[in-house]
Structure formats: C-alpha cells, structure tokens
Design an enzyme around this catalytic site. Sequence first.
Site, PDB file in Angstrom:
ATOM      1  N   HIS A  15       0.489  -5.567   2.472  1.00 21.79           N
ATOM      2  CA  HIS A  15       1.299  -4.868   3.475  1.00 21.79           C
ATOM      3  C   HIS A  15       2.736  -5.379   3.484  1.00 21.79           C
ATOM      4  CE1 HIS A  15      -2.529  -3.350   5.088  1.00 21.79           C
ATOM      5  NE2 HIS A  15      -2.967  -4.542   4.687  1.00 21.79           N
ATOM      6  N   GLU A  24      -1.669  -6.872   7.567  1.00 22.01           N
ATOM      7  CA  GLU A  24      -0.323  -6.643   8.081  1.00 22.01           C
ATOM      8  C   GLU A  24      -0.080  -7.498   9.321  1.00 22.01           C
ATOM      9  OE1 GLU A  24       2.621  -6.224   7.915  1.00 22.01           O
ATOM     10  OE2 GLU A  24       3.075  -4.089   7.782  1.00 22.01           O
ATOM     11  N   HIS A  83       0.826  -1.212   0.000  1.00 19.05           N
ATOM     12  CA  HIS A  83       0.000   0.000   0.000  1.00 19.05           C
ATOM     13  C   HIS A  83       0.862   1.265   0.000  1.00 19.05           C
ATOM     14  CE1 HIS A  83       0.893   0.926   4.215  1.00 19.05           C
ATOM     15  NE2 HIS A  83       0.764  -0.381   4.443  1.00 19.05           N
ATOM     16  N   ASN A 129       4.723  -6.776   5.656  1.00 15.88           N
ATOM     17  CA  ASN A 129       5.068  -8.088   6.209  1.00 15.88           C
ATOM     18  C   ASN A 129       4.244  -9.231   5.623  1.00 15.88           C
ATOM     19  OD1 ASN A 129       7.271  -7.698   8.230  1.00 15.88           O
ATOM     20  ND2 ASN A 129       5.833  -6.158   8.964  1.00 15.88           N
ATOM     21  N   ARG A 151      -6.124   0.914   3.954  1.00  9.59           N
ATOM     22  CA  ARG A 151      -4.993   1.480   3.218  1.00  9.59           C
ATOM     23  C   ARG A 151      -4.612   0.600   2.030  1.00  9.59           C
ATOM     24  NH1 ARG A 151      -3.383  -0.418   8.209  1.00  9.59           N
ATOM     25  NH2 ARG A 151      -1.502  -1.732   8.382  1.00  9.59           N
ATOM     26  N   LYS A 170       7.905   4.467  17.081  1.00  2.17           N
ATOM     27  CA  LYS A 170       9.039   3.536  17.126  1.00  2.17           C
ATOM     28  C   LYS A 170      10.178   4.066  17.988  1.00  2.17           C
ATOM     29  CE  LYS A 170       7.621   1.536  12.755  1.00  2.17           C
ATOM     30  NZ  LYS A 170       7.817   1.438  11.296  1.00  2.17           N
TER      31      LYS A 170
END
Length: 206
Positions: free
Chosen positions: A158, A88, A10, A160, A61, A99
Amino acid sequence: MERLLVLVRHGQSEWNLKNLFTGWKDPGLTEKGVSEAIEAGQQLKDLKLEFDIAFTSNLSRAQKTLDLILAELGQTGLTTIRDQALNERDYGDITGMNKDEAREKFGEEQVHIWRRSFDVPPPGGESLKMTAERVLPYYHAEILPRVLQGNRTIIAAHGNSLRALIMELENLSSEEILKRELGTGAPIIYRLDEEGNVQSVQDLAA
C-alpha cells in the site's frame, strides 16, 4: 548473487476511485486497478524478472494485485506470505470518509496535517511514523534476510506501508518521504548489496 527487491502499490481500488480514506477497510480493485496490476506483471515479464518469494498484506486489494502480477509471470504457485504488518496506514475515525467531506468537517488545514505530517495521526488512527514502526521491524526480521540470501522478492502492499520501506531503502528524511507519490500498480525495482544497501533503483512509473 542477485539481491532483488520489487515493491508494487496495489492497483486502483473502489475507494481510491471514490476518493475515500481506505486504511484497513477492504474494498476490491476497480477494472482500472485490475488493468494496472496486469500491466505491472507485463512490465516485469518484459524485463525477464522472476521471483522466489512474495509478500503482501492482509488486505485483498494488495493480494489480488499480486495474484494478477504472478499470473502474468507464470508464477501462480509462488510461495506467498501475508501479514498485517504490511497493511495500509490505519486512518482511524476518518476511515471511509470522503476526503472533500473530511475537509469540510475538520478544516482543510487539519486534514492536510493528518494526511501529510509524519507523526500526527488522525483520531484513532496511525501516523506515517507509527506505520513505519510496524513495517520496518517486519522488513528487517522477515524480508531483508531472504533478499540477502539471494531470494528474489516482490512485495505488493500500500501507499503508506511502502513509503515506510522506501524511506528506509533510499535514506529519505521525514520531509522527503511525505512528498513521494506512489503510482498504483507501478513496480519499483531495487538491487541491494550484501549489507542491504540500495545499489540501483528503477521506478517503472517514471
């Protein structure tokens, strides 16, 4: 017979922009993310690619990215299957956390392990190994058979969930896939043989 499979991460989301762990939360695309999706559609159009079926996740998304790509291709009515198997990776208790703040709270080494190890999940979440364990059975049951029948297929998902697929398609090790970065809104074009093995790959981000 052509066996075409295109993967697209995305476009940039609002939480990508804010550097937050997103997982199964559902922020929308940024203006840049919209532009990336439109550009992806233009790239595929320039290559004169069309599709017979599309797959995406249950998250907006990815769905919006797919819609924008298909609009560029003039295929807005294309049969589209949505499934949370393509969602995801679930980041569990660190979902929604910045993060940098996560590094301050848990330590840089621990956050690095959660993000970049293959089989260590964050608290309450999924590792990449666990993500692959839901993505790959779905791929083999629902997506690959259609590709092998000659249905030109696009998947908008996504970072992952697509890494799990790429690991399988390109026969990458758990160490190799962790180093693989996927650009937002950048199509990867695979052509498969009759057994589902990759004959050629073209990464439009390259």
